[in-house]
Design an enzyme around this catalytic site. Sequence first.
Site, PDB file in Angstrom:
ATOM      1  N   GLY A 297       0.814  -1.218   0.000  1.00 13.78           N
ATOM      2  CA  GLY A 297       0.000   0.000   0.000  1.00 13.78           C
ATOM      3  C   GLY A 297       0.847   1.268   0.000  1.00 13.78           C
ATOM      4  N   TYR A 298       0.147   2.376   0.140  1.00  7.90           N
ATOM      5  CA  TYR A 298       0.783   3.708   0.009  1.00  7.90           C
ATOM      6  C   TYR A 298       1.879   3.924   1.066  1.00  7.90           C
ATOM      7  CZ  TYR A 298       0.873   8.876   0.293  1.00  7.90           C
ATOM      8  OH  TYR A 298       1.238  10.196   0.352  1.00  7.90           O
TER       9      TYR A 298
ATOM     10  N   GLY B 162     -19.151  14.900   9.030  1.00  8.46           N
ATOM     11  CA  GLY B 162     -18.111  14.290   9.858  1.00  8.46           C
ATOM     12  C   GLY B 162     -16.798  15.051   9.893  1.00  8.46           C
TER      13      GLY B 162
ATOM     14  N   ASN C  33      -6.406  -3.333  -1.803  1.00 14.00           N
ATOM     15  CA  ASN C  33      -6.368  -1.905  -2.168  1.00 14.00           C
ATOM     16  C   ASN C  33      -4.991  -1.511  -2.701  1.00 14.00           C
ATOM     17  OD1 ASN C  33      -7.703   0.613  -2.340  1.00 14.00           O
ATOM     18  ND2 ASN C  33      -6.579   1.330  -0.544  1.00 14.00           N
TER      19      ASN C  33
ATOM     20  N   TYR D 180     -14.601   3.236  10.468  1.00 14.66           N
ATOM     21  CA  TYR D 180     -13.143   3.175  10.265  1.00 14.66           C
ATOM     22  C   TYR D 180     -12.421   3.711  11.507  1.00 14.66           C
ATOM     23  CZ  TYR D 180      -8.538   4.881   9.001  1.00 14.66           C
ATOM     24  OH  TYR D 180      -7.187   5.150   9.021  1.00 14.66           O
TER      25      TYR D 180
ATOM     26  N   PHE E 116       0.349  -2.279   8.823  1.00 12.41           N
ATOM     27  CA  PHE E 116      -0.389  -1.293   8.019  1.00 12.41           C
ATOM     28  C   PHE E 116      -1.706  -1.852   7.497  1.00 12.41           C
ATOM     29  CE2 PHE E 116       4.113  -0.063   7.078  1.00 12.41           C
ATOM     30  CZ  PHE E 116       4.075   1.243   7.497  1.00 12.41           C
TER      31      PHE E 116
ATOM     32  N   LYS F  67      -9.810   1.924  14.577  1.00  8.77           N
ATOM     33  CA  LYS F  67      -8.488   2.406  15.016  1.00  8.77           C
ATOM     34  C   LYS F  67      -8.479   2.597  16.523  1.00  8.77           C
ATOM     35  CE  LYS F  67      -6.445   2.410  11.111  1.00  8.77           C
ATOM     36  NZ  LYS F  67      -5.454   1.377  10.860  1.00  8.77           N
TER      37      LYS F  67
ATOM     38  N   SER G 153      -4.407   6.674  13.875  1.00  7.44           N
ATOM     39  CA  SER G 153      -4.780   7.861  13.115  1.00  7.44           C
ATOM     40  C   SER G 153      -5.186   8.989  14.053  1.00  7.44           C
ATOM     41  CB  SER G 153      -5.975   7.496  12.217  1.00  7.44           C
ATOM     42  OG  SER G 153      -6.587   8.650  11.720  1.00  7.44           O
ATOM     43  N   ALA G 154      -5.003  10.201  13.577  1.00  9.51           N
ATOM     44  CA  ALA G 154      -5.473  11.373  14.318  1.00  9.51           C
ATOM     45  C   ALA G 154      -6.980  11.317  14.523  1.00  9.51           C
ATOM     46  CB  ALA G 154      -5.104  12.642  13.563  1.00  9.51           C
TER      47      ALA G 154
ATOM     48  N   ARG H  74      -5.506  21.196   8.215  1.00  8.95           N
ATOM     49  CA  ARG H  74      -4.951  19.884   8.545  1.00  8.95           C
ATOM     50  C   ARG H  74      -3.430  19.939   8.621  1.00  8.95           C
ATOM     51  NH1 ARG H  74      -9.553  19.526   9.135  1.00  8.95           N
ATOM     52  NH2 ARG H  74     -11.053  17.939   8.474  1.00  8.95           N
TER      53      ARG H  74
HETATM   54  P1  NAD Z   1      -3.434   1.425   1.699  1.00  8.48           P
HETATM   55  O1  NAD Z   1      -4.822   0.997   1.454  1.00  8.48           O
HETATM   56  O2  NAD Z   1      -2.643   1.998   0.572  1.00  8.48           O
HETATM   57  O3  NAD Z   1      -2.597   0.221   2.337  1.00  8.48           O
HETATM   58  C1  NAD Z   1      -3.196  -0.762   3.147  1.00  8.48           C
HETATM   59  C2  NAD Z   1      -2.782  -2.113   2.591  1.00  8.48           C
HETATM   60  O4  NAD Z   1      -3.363  -3.159   3.376  1.00  8.48           O
HETATM   61  C3  NAD Z   1      -3.265  -2.337   1.148  1.00  8.48           C
HETATM   62  O5  NAD Z   1      -2.159  -2.709   0.351  1.00  8.48           O
HETATM   63  C4  NAD Z   1      -4.299  -3.461   1.256  1.00  8.48           C
HETATM   64  O6  NAD Z   1      -4.305  -4.261   0.112  1.00  8.48           O
HETATM   65  C5  NAD Z   1      -3.818  -4.180   2.512  1.00  8.48           C
HETATM   66  N1  NAD Z   1      -4.841  -4.932   3.249  1.00  8.48           N
HETATM   67  C6  NAD Z   1      -6.055  -4.503   3.692  1.00  8.48           C
HETATM   68  N2  NAD Z   1      -6.678  -5.480   4.360  1.00  8.48           N
HETATM   69  C7  NAD Z   1      -5.861  -6.567   4.343  1.00  8.48           C
HETATM   70  C8  NAD Z   1      -5.938  -7.879   4.887  1.00  8.48           C
HETATM   71  N3  NAD Z   1      -7.010  -8.293   5.562  1.00  8.48           N
HETATM   72  N4  NAD Z   1      -4.905  -8.729   4.677  1.00  8.48           N
HETATM   73  C9  NAD Z   1      -3.811  -8.328   3.976  1.00  8.48           C
HETATM   74  N5  NAD Z   1      -3.678  -7.100   3.459  1.00  8.48           N
HETATM   75  C10 NAD Z   1      -4.691  -6.225   3.645  1.00  8.48           C
HETATM   76  O7  NAD Z   1      -3.455   2.479   2.914  1.00  8.48           O
HETATM   77  P2  NAD Z   1      -2.323   3.412   3.504  1.00  8.48           P
HETATM   78  O8  NAD Z   1      -2.689   4.811   3.223  1.00  8.48           O
HETATM   79  O9  NAD Z   1      -0.988   2.922   3.110  1.00  8.48           O
HETATM   80  O10 NAD Z   1      -2.555   3.166   5.054  1.00  8.48           O
HETATM   81  C11 NAD Z   1      -1.824   2.226   5.798  1.00  8.48           C
HETATM   82  C12 NAD Z   1      -2.392   2.172   7.203  1.00  8.48           C
HETATM   83  O11 NAD Z   1      -2.323   3.469   7.781  1.00  8.48           O
HETATM   84  C13 NAD Z   1      -3.855   1.739   7.266  1.00  8.48           C
HETATM   85  O12 NAD Z   1      -4.036   0.930   8.408  1.00  8.48           O
HETATM   86  C14 NAD Z   1      -4.582   3.057   7.427  1.00  8.48           C
HETATM   87  O13 NAD Z   1      -5.800   2.913   8.080  1.00  8.48           O
HETATM   88  C15 NAD Z   1      -3.590   3.850   8.276  1.00  8.48           C
HETATM   89  N6  NAD Z   1      -3.750   5.310   8.143  1.00  8.48           N
HETATM   90  C16 NAD Z   1      -3.708   5.878   6.897  1.00  8.48           C
HETATM   91  C17 NAD Z   1      -3.908   7.262   6.776  1.00  8.48           C
HETATM   92  C18 NAD Z   1      -3.891   7.927   5.418  1.00  8.48           C
HETATM   93  O14 NAD Z   1      -4.357   9.047   5.318  1.00  8.48           O
HETATM   94  N7  NAD Z   1      -3.371   7.290   4.376  1.00  8.48           N
HETATM   95  C19 NAD Z   1      -4.120   8.042   7.912  1.00  8.48           C
HETATM   96  C20 NAD Z   1      -4.119   7.429   9.166  1.00  8.48           C
HETATM   97  C21 NAD Z   1      -3.932   6.054   9.265  1.00  8.48           C
HETATM   98  N1  UFG Z   2     -11.382  18.296   1.219  1.00 10.87           N
HETATM   99  C1  UFG Z   2     -11.985  19.061   0.260  1.00 10.87           C
HETATM  100  N2  UFG Z   2     -12.285  18.479  -0.935  1.00 10.87           N
HETATM  101  C2  UFG Z   2     -11.996  17.173  -1.222  1.00 10.87           C
HETATM  102  C3  UFG Z   2     -11.366  16.397  -0.223  1.00 10.87           C
HETATM  103  C4  UFG Z   2     -11.082  16.999   0.987  1.00 10.87           C
HETATM  104  O1  UFG Z   2     -12.266  20.236   0.474  1.00 10.87           O
HETATM  105  O2  UFG Z   2     -12.302  16.710  -2.327  1.00 10.87           O
HETATM  106  C5  UFG Z   2     -11.025  18.928   2.504  1.00 10.87           C
HETATM  107  C6  UFG Z   2     -11.689  18.278   3.705  1.00 10.87           C
HETATM  108  O3  UFG Z   2     -12.945  18.840   3.942  1.00 10.87           O
HETATM  109  C7  UFG Z   2     -10.661  18.575   4.805  1.00 10.87           C
HETATM  110  C8  UFG Z   2      -9.315  18.562   4.061  1.00 10.87           C
HETATM  111  O4  UFG Z   2      -9.628  18.755   2.689  1.00 10.87           O
HETATM  112  O5  UFG Z   2     -10.857  19.861   5.318  1.00 10.87           O
HETATM  113  C9  UFG Z   2      -8.567  17.234   4.201  1.00 10.87           C
HETATM  114  O6  UFG Z   2      -9.442  16.167   3.831  1.00 10.87           O
HETATM  115  P1  UFG Z   2      -8.906  14.680   3.607  1.00 10.87           P
HETATM  116  O7  UFG Z   2     -10.064  13.861   3.188  1.00 10.87           O
HETATM  117  O8  UFG Z   2      -7.706  14.698   2.724  1.00 10.87           O
HETATM  118  O9  UFG Z   2      -8.380  14.268   5.045  1.00 10.87           O
HETATM  119  P2  UFG Z   2      -9.176  14.163   6.420  1.00 10.87           P
HETATM  120  O10 UFG Z   2      -8.442  15.052   7.377  1.00 10.87           O
HETATM  121  O11 UFG Z   2     -10.610  14.395   6.283  1.00 10.87           O
HETATM  122  O12 UFG Z   2      -9.006  12.614   6.726  1.00 10.87           O
HETATM  123  C10 UFG Z   2      -7.757  12.111   7.099  1.00 10.87           C
HETATM  124  C11 UFG Z   2      -7.633  10.614   6.715  1.00 10.87           C
HETATM  125  C12 UFG Z   2      -8.603   9.784   7.498  1.00 10.87           C
HETATM  126  C13 UFG Z   2      -8.522  10.086   8.962  1.00 10.87           C
HETATM  127  C14 UFG Z   2      -8.708  11.564   9.175  1.00 10.87           C
HETATM  128  C15 UFG Z   2      -8.646  11.994  10.612  1.00 10.87           C
HETATM  129  O13 UFG Z   2      -7.892  10.430   5.344  1.00 10.87           O
HETATM  130  O14 UFG Z   2      -8.264   8.424   7.320  1.00 10.87           O
HETATM  131  O15 UFG Z   2      -7.661  12.266   8.471  1.00 10.87           O
HETATM  132  O16 UFG Z   2      -7.372  12.064  11.058  1.00 10.87           O
HETATM  133  F1  UFG Z   2      -9.488   9.413   9.631  1.00 10.87           F
END
Ligand code: NAD
Ligand code: UFG
Length: 340
Positions: free
Chosen positions: A11-12, A295, A36, A150, A81, A154, A125-126, A232
């Site tokens: 993943g990312y 939300g 994903n 979600y 992750f 967490k 996550s925050a 943010r």
């Molecule tokens: P992502 O979706 O790119 O990566 C998650 C990976 O987990 C994917 O490759 C997916 O295929 C794999 N996966 C999901 N369920 C699985 C399972 N049951 N078995 C095996 N693999 C599985 O997401 P990301 O952005 O890299 O996020 C990584 C972690 O960080 C996640 O737990 C996410 O909730 C957490 N997180 C992400 C963000 C964000 O904004 N990206 C913010 C806070 C927390």
């Molecule tokens: N936003 C827009 N337009 C869009 C997408 C987002 O205006 O198309 C705004 C949102 O309203 C917010 C800001 O951009 O004000 C950031 O939004 P994101 O969706 O990029 O991020 P969030 O802060 O809403 O969510 C992130 C993670 C979630 C996590 C959350 C709380 O994606 O997984 O932070 O920490 F749950």
Amino acid sequence: MKTILVTGGAGYIGSHTLVELYNSGYNAVVVDNLVNSNKESLHRVEQITGAKIPFYEIDVRDSKALCDVLDKHQIDACIHFAGLKAVGESVEMPLEYYQNNMVSTFTLIEQLMNHNCKNIIFSSSATVYGNPEIIPITEECPKGKCTNPYGQTKSMLEEVLMDVQKADTAWNVVLLRYFNPIGAHPSGLIGENPNGIPNNLMPYITQVAVGKRPELGVFGNDYPTPDGTGVRDYIHVVDLARGHVAALKALSRNCGLSIYNMGTGNGYSVLQMIDAFTRVNGILVPYSIKPRRAGDIATCYCNPAKAKAELGWEAEYGIEEMVRDSWNWQRSNPEGYTTE
Ligand code: NAD
Ligand code: UFG
């Protein structure tokens, strides 16, 4: 500590963390069911690092398959992750989110324990702060009410891991609360590859910039923030990846339970992000103001001092590098990872 099990490594954030692990002399074993992600990301990591990375396409909930991997490799610590992460989707499919995120973590803890590995870093996550009581948010800020399944997973998984560590203090558990990861590896070879319409701001901006979407909707301009749009704490994914390497060092010091915010400490509004993207990359991003998204909160940024003091880690990249590298990834890979 040498060999790290990375769940969700395709993943990312996982793929960027793999690069930093190999840069710091660690080896990794990756498990991911690719729900994903695309395994091309791992080929790209191999291209960047020159390493051959063992990869198992398994579901972490599959206890037997996970056991086989752990029988085969001597693992010193796990970075977990794997999980589903789309807030809106979690509201529509709550059971899938609870099932996947909870059961995979239970299975993982059991199998790690059975293989005598009691070191784990968990992607939190925050979102666990809900609508935060303190800005900037410190780790002492009480957890808040999560507005979606979600976020609940967490928050609950944090509690599960804390209880496991309390019951058996041989466990070392690091909970990393990520703020808003954006950006990509400066090579442009790996980056965020969202399925369908992006939920998050930065991938939406880059898809508008590359011409895949006509305009960005700005969700609300009547928040109590300087320009009315949401604020943010955006963090470069490479900095976040390095935060995991720093956290591994805490595990090897037998840290017990530790919680860290992973952010820069700086808040940027949506309009400031659009402006930074345009200024740095020279591309206009058409947008219009839309109603608030359900939300969402007004302001969310952290105080990252604890991670600096205890892990010696702090974010190095600024907003310019974040928007530059997001765009570099998107324009080099307009369709994301297209090959298998
Ligand atoms: P992502 O979706 O790119 O990566 C998650 C990976 O987990 C994917 O490759 C997916 O295929 C794999 N996966 C999901 N369920 C699985 C399972 N049951 N078995 C095996 N693999 C599985 O997401 P990301 O952005 O890299 O996020 C990584 C972690 O960080 C996640 O737990 C996410 O909730 C957490 N997180 C992400 C963000 C964000 O904004 N990206 C913010 C806070 C927390
Ligand atoms: N936003 C827009 N337009 C869009 C997408 C987002 O205006 O198309 C705004 C949102 O309203 C917010 C800001 O951009 O004000 C950031 O939004 P994101 O969706 O990029 O991020 P969030 O802060 O809403 O969510 C992130 C993670 C979630 C996590 C959350 C709380 O994606 O997984 O932070 O920490 F749950």
